[in-house]
Design a protein around this motif. Structure first.
Motif, PDB file in Angstrom:
ATOM      1  N   GLY A  54       0.780  -1.225   0.000  1.00 63.01           N
ATOM      2  CA  GLY A  54       0.000   0.000   0.000  1.00 63.01           C
ATOM      3  C   GLY A  54       0.814   1.278   0.000  1.00 63.01           C
ATOM      4  N   ASN A  55       2.120   1.155  -0.189  1.00 63.24           N
ATOM      5  CA  ASN A  55       2.971   2.337  -0.182  1.00 63.24           C
ATOM      6  C   ASN A  55       3.429   2.647  -1.610  1.00 63.24           C
ATOM      7  OD1 ASN A  55       4.821   4.375   0.287  1.00 63.24           O
ATOM      8  ND2 ASN A  55       5.473   3.504   2.234  1.00 63.24           N
ATOM      9  N   SER A  56       2.540   3.241  -2.375  1.00 66.14           N
ATOM     10  CA  SER A  56       2.828   3.505  -3.776  1.00 66.14           C
ATOM     11  C   SER A  56       3.929   4.544  -3.957  1.00 66.14           C
ATOM     12  CB  SER A  56       1.567   3.928  -4.521  1.00 66.14           C
ATOM     13  OG  SER A  56       1.030   5.100  -3.966  1.00 66.14           O
ATOM     14  N   ARG A  57       4.057   5.494  -3.037  1.00 66.77           N
ATOM     15  CA  ARG A  57       5.103   6.525  -3.188  1.00 66.77           C
ATOM     16  C   ARG A  57       6.497   5.922  -3.036  1.00 66.77           C
ATOM     17  NH1 ARG A  57       2.924   8.626  -6.605  1.00 66.77           N
ATOM     18  NH2 ARG A  57       0.808   9.159  -6.120  1.00 66.77           N
ATOM     19  N   GLU A  58       6.654   5.001  -2.096  1.00 66.33           N
ATOM     20  CA  GLU A  58       7.957   4.325  -1.960  1.00 66.33           C
ATOM     21  C   GLU A  58       8.256   3.503  -3.209  1.00 66.33           C
ATOM     22  OE1 GLU A  58      10.467   4.428   0.189  1.00 66.33           O
ATOM     23  OE2 GLU A  58       9.479   5.872   1.505  1.00 66.33           O
ATOM     24  N   ALA A  59       7.239   2.803  -3.689  1.00 63.35           N
ATOM     25  CA  ALA A  59       7.404   1.999  -4.909  1.00 63.35           C
ATOM     26  C   ALA A  59       7.789   2.889  -6.077  1.00 63.35           C
ATOM     27  CB  ALA A  59       6.113   1.242  -5.217  1.00 63.35           C
ATOM     28  N   GLU A  60       7.112   4.024  -6.197  1.00 66.75           N
ATOM     29  CA  GLU A  60       7.429   4.963  -7.273  1.00 66.75           C
ATOM     30  C   GLU A  60       8.876   5.449  -7.158  1.00 66.75           C
ATOM     31  OE1 GLU A  60       5.841   9.181  -9.170  1.00 66.75           O
ATOM     32  OE2 GLU A  60       5.215   8.608  -7.146  1.00 66.75           O
ATOM     33  N   GLY A  61       9.300   5.738  -5.946  1.00 66.55           N
ATOM     34  CA  GLY A  61      10.677   6.196  -5.733  1.00 66.55           C
ATOM     35  C   GLY A  61      11.704   5.165  -6.178  1.00 66.55           C
ATOM     36  N   VAL A  62      11.463   3.914  -5.821  1.00 67.09           N
ATOM     37  CA  VAL A  62      12.380   2.830  -6.215  1.00 67.09           C
ATOM     38  C   VAL A  62      12.433   2.710  -7.737  1.00 67.09           C
ATOM     39  CG1 VAL A  62      12.732   0.321  -6.173  1.00 67.09           C
ATOM     40  CG2 VAL A  62      12.157   1.537  -4.061  1.00 67.09           C
ATOM     41  N   LEU A  63      11.262   2.727  -8.376  1.00 64.34           N
ATOM     42  CA  LEU A  63      11.215   2.565  -9.831  1.00 64.34           C
ATOM     43  C   LEU A  63      11.789   3.771 -10.556  1.00 64.34           C
ATOM     44  CD1 LEU A  63       7.725   0.870 -10.105  1.00 64.34           C
ATOM     45  CD2 LEU A  63       9.962  -0.197 -10.518  1.00 64.34           C
ATOM     46  N   THR A  64      11.523   4.956 -10.053  1.00 58.92           N
ATOM     47  CA  THR A  64      12.073   6.164 -10.676  1.00 58.92           C
ATOM     48  C   THR A  64      13.597   6.157 -10.584  1.00 58.92           C
ATOM     49  OG1 THR A  64      10.055   7.415 -10.263  1.00 58.92           O
ATOM     50  CG2 THR A  64      12.070   8.692 -10.615  1.00 58.92           C
ATOM     51  N   GLN A  65      14.125   5.764  -9.435  1.00 59.74           N
ATOM     52  CA  GLN A  65      15.587   5.681  -9.290  1.00 59.74           C
ATOM     53  C   GLN A  65      16.153   4.622 -10.231  1.00 59.74           C
ATOM     54  OE1 GLN A  65      17.645   7.740  -7.284  1.00 59.74           O
ATOM     55  NE2 GLN A  65      19.076   6.804  -8.721  1.00 59.74           N
ATOM     56  N   LEU A  66      15.468   3.504 -10.353  1.00 59.34           N
ATOM     57  CA  LEU A  66      15.915   2.444 -11.263  1.00 59.34           C
ATOM     58  C   LEU A  66      15.924   2.947 -12.701  1.00 59.34           C
ATOM     59  CD1 LEU A  66      16.756  -0.507 -11.671  1.00 59.34           C
ATOM     60  CD2 LEU A  66      14.316  -1.125 -11.658  1.00 59.34           C
ATOM     61  N   ILE A  67      14.916   3.693 -13.082  1.00 55.69           N
ATOM     62  CA  ILE A  67      14.853   4.262 -14.436  1.00 55.69           C
ATOM     63  C   ILE A  67      15.983   5.265 -14.642  1.00 55.69           C
ATOM     64  CG2 ILE A  67      13.477   5.814 -15.896  1.00 55.69           C
ATOM     65  CD1 ILE A  67      10.975   4.275 -14.722  1.00 55.69           C
ATOM     66  N   ASN A  78       7.813  -0.111 -17.477  1.00 57.35           N
ATOM     67  CA  ASN A  78       6.520  -0.797 -17.495  1.00 57.35           C
ATOM     68  C   ASN A  78       5.964  -0.971 -16.088  1.00 57.35           C
ATOM     69  OD1 ASN A  78       4.427  -2.140 -19.055  1.00 57.35           O
ATOM     70  ND2 ASN A  78       5.101  -3.991 -17.999  1.00 57.35           N
ATOM     71  N   ARG A  79       6.803  -1.331 -15.149  1.00 59.34           N
ATOM     72  CA  ARG A  79       6.335  -1.500 -13.765  1.00 59.34           C
ATOM     73  C   ARG A  79       5.841  -0.166 -13.209  1.00 59.34           C
ATOM     74  NH1 ARG A  79       4.216  -5.683 -13.035  1.00 59.34           N
ATOM     75  NH2 ARG A  79       4.284  -5.660 -15.252  1.00 59.34           N
ATOM     76  N   ARG A  80       6.545   0.923 -13.551  1.00 59.58           N
ATOM     77  CA  ARG A  80       6.081   2.228 -13.067  1.00 59.58           C
ATOM     78  C   ARG A  80       4.768   2.608 -13.749  1.00 59.58           C
ATOM     79  NH1 ARG A  80       9.627   7.700 -13.218  1.00 59.58           N
ATOM     80  NH2 ARG A  80       8.876   7.681 -15.372  1.00 59.58           N
ATOM     81  N   ALA A  81       4.615   2.236 -15.022  1.00 57.30           N
ATOM     82  CA  ALA A  81       3.344   2.478 -15.715  1.00 57.30           C
ATOM     83  C   ALA A  81       2.210   1.752 -14.998  1.00 57.30           C
ATOM     84  CB  ALA A  81       3.438   2.024 -17.173  1.00 57.30           C
ATOM     85  N   VAL A  82       2.459   0.510 -14.594  1.00 57.11           N
ATOM     86  CA  VAL A  82       1.448  -0.251 -13.852  1.00 57.11           C
ATOM     87  C   VAL A  82       1.099   0.473 -12.553  1.00 57.11           C
ATOM     88  CG1 VAL A  82       1.024  -2.410 -12.595  1.00 57.11           C
ATOM     89  CG2 VAL A  82       2.082  -2.471 -14.870  1.00 57.11           C
ATOM     90  N   LEU A  83       2.108   0.927 -11.848  1.00 54.90           N
ATOM     91  CA  LEU A  83       1.886   1.661 -10.598  1.00 54.90           C
ATOM     92  C   LEU A  83       1.021   2.892 -10.860  1.00 54.90           C
ATOM     93  CD1 LEU A  83       4.400   2.536  -7.855  1.00 54.90           C
ATOM     94  CD2 LEU A  83       3.116   4.358  -8.945  1.00 54.90           C
ATOM     95  N   TYR A  84       1.361   3.656 -11.892  1.00 53.97           N
ATOM     96  CA  TYR A  84       0.586   4.863 -12.191  1.00 53.97           C
ATOM     97  C   TYR A  84      -0.851   4.509 -12.589  1.00 53.97           C
ATOM     98  CZ  TYR A  84       4.788   7.810 -12.100  1.00 53.97           C
ATOM     99  OH  TYR A  84       5.917   8.492 -11.723  1.00 53.97           O
ATOM    100  N   TYR A  85      -1.013   3.409 -13.305  1.00 54.24           N
ATOM    101  CA  TYR A  85      -2.364   2.995 -13.686  1.00 54.24           C
ATOM    102  C   TYR A  85      -3.177   2.652 -12.434  1.00 54.24           C
ATOM    103  CZ  TYR A  85      -6.278   0.625 -15.811  1.00 54.24           C
ATOM    104  OH  TYR A  85      -7.557   0.270 -16.166  1.00 54.24           O
ATOM    105  N   ILE A  86      -2.577   1.894 -11.539  1.00 52.44           N
ATOM    106  CA  ILE A  86      -3.254   1.492 -10.300  1.00 52.44           C
ATOM    107  C   ILE A  86      -3.658   2.720  -9.478  1.00 52.44           C
ATOM    108  CG2 ILE A  86      -2.878   0.374  -8.050  1.00 52.44           C
ATOM    109  CD1 ILE A  86      -1.183  -1.716  -9.586  1.00 52.44           C
ATOM    110  N   THR A  87      -2.800   3.740  -9.482  1.00 54.17           N
ATOM    111  CA  THR A  87      -3.082   4.949  -8.704  1.00 54.17           C
ATOM    112  C   THR A  87      -3.884   5.978  -9.521  1.00 54.17           C
ATOM    113  OG1 THR A  87      -0.919   5.900  -9.266  1.00 54.17           O
ATOM    114  CG2 THR A  87      -1.080   4.646  -7.200  1.00 54.17           C
TER     115      THR A  87
END
Length: 155
Positions: A54-67, A78-87
């Motif tokens: 349930g912590n989408s901001r942390e997930a976004e941070g990890v994926l953004t750093q990875l990108i 793609n994983r960040r796209a999924v996150l953005y779609y879910i949110t």
């Protein structure tokens, strides 16, 4: 990536044998997730744990750093796209899907994701085009066929 192996897998997606198609789909996802080795895969898994918790901001941070670290890692986008779609951040999800396709034009998941984003944003014609494009790669995808019918009925 081994181009001949990927081409063989893409051909298997078009075969009537469901088991063969399922195996090909699984292998393509495996190739995409493992494109950047264990480091990339571990970061994606870490982001998934955050998202499932349930912590989408942390997930976004990890994926953004990875990108930022690996900008050519299509599956990170793609994983960040999924996150953005879910949110329900459909514009951001769509932009990331487009980046995935720029990096990996055969990424049926991102093409399908584009269709989902367009549908959520009310652009049913664009959604249908995306789902049809995904069907060119995975012609037996019942999900894309169903979504085309749903969007068409709403036009």
């Amino acid at each position: 990536m081994n181009e001949s192996k990927i081409n063989a897998l893409l051909e298997n997606l078009k075969q009537p044998d469901e088991i063969l198609r399922r195996q090909a789909t699984h292998q393509l996802w495996k190739i995409w997730f493992e494109q950047k080795g264990t480091t990339g895969l571990e970061k994606i898994r870490q982001a998934e744990v955050w998202l499932q918790g349930g912590n989408s901001r942390e997930a976004e941070g990890v994926l953004t750093q990875l990108i930022e670290d690996l900008p050519d890692f299509a599956e990170a986008w793609n994983r960040r796209a999924v996150l953005y779609y879910i949110t329900e951040e459909y514009d951001k999800a769509l932009a990331d899907c487009k980046q995935v396709i720029e990096l990996n034009p055969i990424h049926f998941g991102a093409i399908h994701g584009m269709g989902l984003c367009y549908a959520a944003m009310g652009d049913l014609s664009a959604a249908i085009r995306a789902f049809r494009q995904a069907l060119e790669i995975q012609p037996y995808s019942v999900e894309n066929q169903r979504l085309i019918l749903e969007c068409t009925s709403q036009l």
